[in-house]
Motif scaffolding. Structure first.
Motif, PDB file in Angstrom:
ATOM      1  N   TYR A 159     -86.235 -19.241 -20.869  1.00 47.13           N
ATOM      2  CA  TYR A 159     -86.846 -18.993 -19.568  1.00 47.13           C
ATOM      3  C   TYR A 159     -87.489 -20.248 -18.985  1.00 47.13           C
ATOM      4  O   TYR A 159     -88.155 -21.014 -19.679  1.00 47.13           O
ATOM      5  N   SER A 160     -87.253 -20.439 -17.697  1.00 46.22           N
ATOM      6  CA  SER A 160     -88.061 -21.348 -16.893  1.00 46.22           C
ATOM      7  C   SER A 160     -88.246 -20.666 -15.551  1.00 46.22           C
ATOM      8  O   SER A 160     -87.331 -19.988 -15.063  1.00 46.22           O
ATOM      9  N   GLU A 161     -89.401 -20.804 -14.965  1.00 48.05           N
ATOM     10  CA  GLU A 161     -89.689 -20.111 -13.710  1.00 48.05           C
ATOM     11  C   GLU A 161     -88.717 -20.528 -12.611  1.00 48.05           C
ATOM     12  O   GLU A 161     -88.231 -19.696 -11.842  1.00 48.05           O
ATOM     13  N   GLU A 162     -88.387 -21.823 -12.552  1.00 45.57           N
ATOM     14  CA  GLU A 162     -87.500 -22.333 -11.504  1.00 45.57           C
ATOM     15  C   GLU A 162     -86.090 -21.774 -11.669  1.00 45.57           C
ATOM     16  O   GLU A 162     -85.471 -21.311 -10.702  1.00 45.57           O
ATOM     17  N   ALA A 163     -85.569 -21.806 -12.905  1.00 50.36           N
ATOM     18  CA  ALA A 163     -84.206 -21.307 -13.143  1.00 50.36           C
ATOM     19  C   ALA A 163     -84.125 -19.815 -12.885  1.00 50.36           C
ATOM     20  O   ALA A 163     -83.153 -19.327 -12.296  1.00 50.36           O
ATOM     21  N   CYS A 164     -85.134 -19.077 -13.319  1.00 53.06           N
ATOM     22  CA  CYS A 164     -85.137 -17.628 -13.128  1.00 53.06           C
ATOM     23  C   CYS A 164     -85.186 -17.292 -11.635  1.00 53.06           C
ATOM     24  O   CYS A 164     -84.492 -16.375 -11.181  1.00 53.06           O
ATOM     25  N   SER A 165     -85.966 -18.025 -10.870  1.00 49.62           N
ATOM     26  CA  SER A 165     -86.074 -17.770  -9.429  1.00 49.62           C
ATOM     27  C   SER A 165     -84.730 -17.999  -8.732  1.00 49.62           C
ATOM     28  O   SER A 165     -84.297 -17.177  -7.909  1.00 49.62           O
ATOM     29  N   ARG A 166     -84.051 -19.107  -9.066  1.00 47.24           N
ATOM     30  CA  ARG A 166     -82.746 -19.382  -8.460  1.00 47.24           C
ATOM     31  C   ARG A 166     -81.730 -18.308  -8.847  1.00 47.24           C
ATOM     32  O   ARG A 166     -80.898 -17.894  -8.046  1.00 47.24           O
ATOM     33  N   TYR A 167     -81.812 -17.875 -10.102  1.00 47.39           N
ATOM     34  CA  TYR A 167     -80.878 -16.858 -10.590  1.00 47.39           C
ATOM     35  C   TYR A 167     -81.080 -15.536  -9.862  1.00 47.39           C
ATOM     36  O   TYR A 167     -80.106 -14.895  -9.433  1.00 47.39           O
ATOM     37  N   ILE A 168     -82.313 -15.099  -9.700  1.00 48.06           N
ATOM     38  CA  ILE A 168     -82.589 -13.829  -9.019  1.00 48.06           C
ATOM     39  C   ILE A 168     -82.122 -13.893  -7.565  1.00 48.06           C
ATOM     40  O   ILE A 168     -81.564 -12.926  -7.023  1.00 48.06           O
ATOM     41  N   ASP A 169     -82.317 -15.048  -6.924  1.00 49.31           N
ATOM     42  CA  ASP A 169     -81.822 -15.210  -5.552  1.00 49.31           C
ATOM     43  C   ASP A 169     -80.309 -14.992  -5.499  1.00 49.31           C
ATOM     44  O   ASP A 169     -79.793 -14.299  -4.610  1.00 49.31           O
ATOM     45  N   ALA A 170     -79.589 -15.579  -6.464  1.00 52.13           N
ATOM     46  CA  ALA A 170     -78.131 -15.429  -6.513  1.00 52.13           C
ATOM     47  C   ALA A 170     -77.739 -13.998  -6.845  1.00 52.13           C
ATOM     48  O   ALA A 170     -76.781 -13.450  -6.274  1.00 52.13           O
ATOM     49  N   LEU A 171     -78.470 -13.381  -7.745  1.00 55.11           N
ATOM     50  CA  LEU A 171     -78.201 -12.002  -8.145  1.00 55.11           C
ATOM     51  C   LEU A 171     -78.276 -11.066  -6.937  1.00 55.11           C
ATOM     52  O   LEU A 171     -77.406 -10.200  -6.736  1.00 55.11           O
ATOM     53  N   ILE A 172     -79.285 -11.224  -6.138  1.00 53.99           N
ATOM     54  CA  ILE A 172     -79.440 -10.379  -4.948  1.00 53.99           C
ATOM     55  C   ILE A 172     -78.284 -10.609  -3.975  1.00 53.99           C
ATOM     56  O   ILE A 172     -77.763  -9.661  -3.372  1.00 53.99           O
ATOM     57  N   ARG A 173     -77.842 -11.852  -3.850  1.00 57.01           N
ATOM     58  CA  ARG A 173     -76.702 -12.137  -2.981  1.00 57.01           C
ATOM     59  C   ARG A 173     -75.424 -11.490  -3.528  1.00 57.01           C
ATOM     60  O   ARG A 173     -74.585 -11.008  -2.749  1.00 57.01           O
ATOM     61  N   GLU A 174     -75.253 -11.489  -4.864  1.00 54.84           N
ATOM     62  CA  GLU A 174     -74.081 -10.829  -5.438  1.00 54.84           C
ATOM     63  C   GLU A 174     -74.100  -9.330  -5.148  1.00 54.84           C
ATOM     64  O   GLU A 174     -73.062  -8.729  -4.825  1.00 54.84           O
ATOM     65  N   ILE A 175     -75.262  -8.712  -5.258  1.00 54.19           N
ATOM     66  CA  ILE A 175     -75.400  -7.280  -4.964  1.00 54.19           C
ATOM     67  C   ILE A 175     -74.958  -6.983  -3.537  1.00 54.19           C
ATOM     68  O   ILE A 175     -74.195  -6.039  -3.287  1.00 54.19           O
ATOM     69  N   HIS A 176     -75.409  -7.798  -2.594  1.00 52.68           N
ATOM     70  CA  HIS A 176     -75.018  -7.587  -1.194  1.00 52.68           C
ATOM     71  C   HIS A 176     -73.530  -7.889  -0.985  1.00 52.68           C
ATOM     72  O   HIS A 176     -72.859  -7.216  -0.201  1.00 52.68           O
ATOM     73  N   LEU A 177     -73.016  -8.884  -1.698  1.00 54.03           N
ATOM     74  CA  LEU A 177     -71.613  -9.261  -1.586  1.00 54.03           C
ATOM     75  C   LEU A 177     -70.710  -8.088  -1.984  1.00 54.03           C
ATOM     76  O   LEU A 177     -69.704  -7.804  -1.323  1.00 54.03           O
ATOM     77  N   THR A 180     -72.091   5.152 -21.816  1.00 58.60           N
ATOM     78  CA  THR A 180     -71.245   6.336 -21.631  1.00 58.60           C
ATOM     79  C   THR A 180     -71.145   6.715 -20.158  1.00 58.60           C
ATOM     80  O   THR A 180     -71.657   7.736 -19.714  1.00 58.60           O
ATOM     81  N   ARG A 181     -70.458   5.853 -19.384  1.00 61.34           N
ATOM     82  CA  ARG A 181     -70.236   6.107 -17.968  1.00 61.34           C
ATOM     83  C   ARG A 181     -68.773   5.844 -17.668  1.00 61.34           C
ATOM     84  O   ARG A 181     -68.176   4.893 -18.187  1.00 61.34           O
ATOM     85  N   ASP A 182     -68.174   6.684 -16.833  1.00 60.32           N
ATOM     86  CA  ASP A 182     -66.733   6.579 -16.572  1.00 60.32           C
ATOM     87  C   ASP A 182     -66.361   5.274 -15.879  1.00 60.32           C
ATOM     88  O   ASP A 182     -65.307   4.689 -16.139  1.00 60.32           O
ATOM     89  N   ASN A 183     -67.214   4.836 -14.957  1.00 59.36           N
ATOM     90  CA  ASN A 183     -66.986   3.602 -14.216  1.00 59.36           C
ATOM     91  C   ASN A 183     -68.347   2.947 -13.980  1.00 59.36           C
ATOM     92  O   ASN A 183     -69.376   3.643 -13.901  1.00 59.36           O
ATOM     93  N   PHE A 184     -68.361   1.634 -13.877  1.00 60.09           N
ATOM     94  CA  PHE A 184     -69.638   0.980 -13.561  1.00 60.09           C
ATOM     95  C   PHE A 184     -69.395  -0.382 -12.934  1.00 60.09           C
ATOM     96  O   PHE A 184     -68.353  -1.024 -13.137  1.00 60.09           O
ATOM     97  N   LEU A 185     -70.379  -0.806 -12.136  1.00 62.54           N
ATOM     98  CA  LEU A 185     -70.406  -2.147 -11.556  1.00 62.54           C
ATOM     99  C   LEU A 185     -71.479  -2.946 -12.269  1.00 62.54           C
ATOM    100  O   LEU A 185     -72.598  -2.449 -12.473  1.00 62.54           O
ATOM    101  N   GLY A 186     -71.143  -4.186 -12.656  1.00 61.95           N
ATOM    102  CA  GLY A 186     -72.109  -5.047 -13.310  1.00 61.95           C
ATOM    103  C   GLY A 186     -72.455  -6.240 -12.441  1.00 61.95           C
ATOM    104  O   GLY A 186     -71.573  -6.886 -11.868  1.00 61.95           O
ATOM    105  N   PHE A 187     -73.748  -6.535 -12.340  1.00 65.72           N
ATOM    106  CA  PHE A 187     -74.226  -7.668 -11.556  1.00 65.72           C
ATOM    107  C   PHE A 187     -74.955  -8.646 -12.468  1.00 65.72           C
ATOM    108  O   PHE A 187     -75.715  -8.246 -13.346  1.00 65.72           O
ATOM    109  N   GLY A 188     -74.728  -9.939 -12.244  1.00 62.00           N
ATOM    110  CA  GLY A 188     -75.383 -10.960 -13.044  1.00 62.00           C
ATOM    111  C   GLY A 188     -74.431 -11.595 -14.040  1.00 62.00           C
ATOM    112  O   GLY A 188     -73.332 -11.091 -14.282  1.00 62.00           O
ATOM    113  N   CYS A 189     -74.832 -12.720 -14.618  1.00 63.32           N
ATOM    114  CA  CYS A 189     -73.961 -13.405 -15.568  1.00 63.32           C
ATOM    115  C   CYS A 189     -73.743 -12.513 -16.788  1.00 63.32           C
ATOM    116  O   CYS A 189     -74.642 -11.792 -17.218  1.00 63.32           O
ATOM    117  N   SER A 190     -72.510 -12.523 -17.294  1.00 63.62           N
ATOM    118  CA  SER A 190     -72.031 -11.744 -18.452  1.00 63.62           C
ATOM    119  C   SER A 190     -71.896 -10.256 -18.187  1.00 63.62           C
ATOM    120  O   SER A 190     -71.451  -9.519 -19.060  1.00 63.62           O
TER     121      SER A 190
END
Length: 417
Positions: free
Chosen positions: A60-78, A275-285
């Protein structure tokens, strides 16, 4: 191990064709018609790295986590903006890593998801015992979290040392959970550790319920090749005896078995992102499972952010299922719940289960792995153990190889399994 899973795959898919993952991705995901769709969000940051943990994580680093969350939210909207209106989904789970390191932004992530999805069965999050403080729990509850999964691993000092973990303060844990109640409080433990006995596991389960859990998960120790763990594996007979003993104990004390490794003290308590028939995953991995394909995102935080900055999906590998391959994937993870309902299978695939796998179902009953009642197949204790035993082969032959490759290459060319 590889030979066992390869022969099983060929038999059940009626083909020599392997699972072929390619470096390709779909910019638009065909999830609009997927029923029973779930959501998963991965936050990979940890204060320290546990030697036994196979999941995608980084310090963890605060800067890396902040950039990652920003990207994560953009992926969700994408992804979410690809269909009009809001898609009804079952559940949302946050995993890691240690998602609570981003506790102050969990509501922001949930708000972004709720712009595109309607969640009907609650929101869960994985937590380290150190995260169980009144302040953090209040933040998470106000964000909309309804289920907790706390990675205890063991309350006992001898096993904590083996795993390189610090002990959980029982009094603090109990006090915090009593102050901020949740629909489900699950506590995770590892079983089949060296020299572990039924008495050890029983003590952990009892302590969990005493501390405020209404659900426990007993996951087997698996020695992934790419982790730094040096712990030896427990023998097959000893492992089966241990699993049978703790299963009987949980059932005798009034728990309901909700999956191979999970037991609920209260009927409403549930925690499973599998145990879900289908799912969407957001974030690395994070993985995405749709009607005819399986996708997994890059494991590299930096490459993930770079892809999102380009307004592209961060998929590293995609598998296009044959019909039989999709059936096997469906059955394998449905069986994780210890029961398979042929009516659900037929509704999903449009063909009777017995027509596709009637021979295998008869063999499962003859060998004592399953019982049939009112048309539904349920695992016996013997069947549950052998599911676990085969799942270990599956994990080391498939998941271990895939995750091992993705840890080395952000976007590998392809992989055959």
């Amino acid at each position: 191990m590889h030979m066992i899973t390869e022969l099983t795959r060929m038999w059940l898919t009626r083909s020599t064709k392997p699972f072929l993952f390619k470096k390709e991705y779909d910019q638009e995901l065909p999830f609009s018609d997927c029923d029973g769709l779930g959501l998963y969000v991965h936050i990979p940051f940890c204060r320290s790295i546990c030697s036994f943990c196979p999941y995608c994580k980084t310090l963890y680093s605060e800067e890396a986590c902040s950039r990652y969350i920003d990207a994560l939210i953009r992926e969700i909207h994408l992804a979410g903006s690809q269909i009009p209106g809001k898609k009804i989904v079952t559940s949302l789970y946050f995993g890691g890593g240690t998602p609570a390191l981003a506790a102050d932004r969990i509501k922001e992530i949930i708000d972004a998801i709720q712009e595109h999805f309607i969640i009907t069965q609650g929101i869960g999050i994985e937590l380290h015992p150190e995260n169980i403080t009144p302040r953090t729990l209040h933040i998470l509850k106000e964000a909309g979290i309804t289920k907790l999964s706390i990675g205890i691993q063991s309350f006992q000092e001898k096993f904590q040392k083996l795993l390189g973990r610090t002990g959980a303060d029982m009094d603090s844990l109990k006090a915090a959970l009593s102050q901020v109640p949740f629909e489900t409080v699950s506590m995770d433990f590892i079983f089949a550790l060296p020299s572990q006995t039924f008495g050890d596991l029983k003590a952990d389960v009892d302590a969990a319920f005493e501390a405020g859990a209404n659900h426990v998960a007993l996951y087997p120790f698996i020695d992934f090749t790419f982790t730094d763990s040096v712990l030896p594996s427990m023998g097959k007979k000893e492992k089966r005896r241990l699993l049978d003993q703790i299963t009987r104990y949980c059932l005798e004390t009034g728990c309901t078995r909700s999956s191979i490794w999970t037991f609920a003290r209260e009927k409403h308590a549930s925690y499973s992102s599998m145990t879900r028939d289908n799912f969407l995953g957001f974030g690395c991995s994070a993985a995405t499972l749709l009607r005819d394909q399986f996708k997994i995102n890059t494991f590299s935080v930096e490459e993930y952010i770079r892809r999102i900055d380009q307004k592209k999906m961060p998929t590293a590998l995609t598998l296009r299922f044959t019909p039989r391959q999709r059936m096997i994937y469906y059955l394998f993870w449905t069986a994780y719940s210890t029961r398979v309902d042929p009516r659900d299978f037929e509704a999903f695939f449009g063909v009777p289960l017995k027509k596709m796998y009637g021979l295998e179902l008869r063999l499962a009953r003859l060998l004592g792995f399953a019982e049939e009642k009112d048309g539904v197949y349920s695992m016996t204790l013997k069947g549950a153990f052998y599911y676990h035993y085969y799942e270990n082969f599956y994990t080391l032959s498939y998941i271990d190889r895939m995750w091992g490759l993705l840890r080395k290459e952000a976007f590998p060319e392809q992989m055959e399994l």
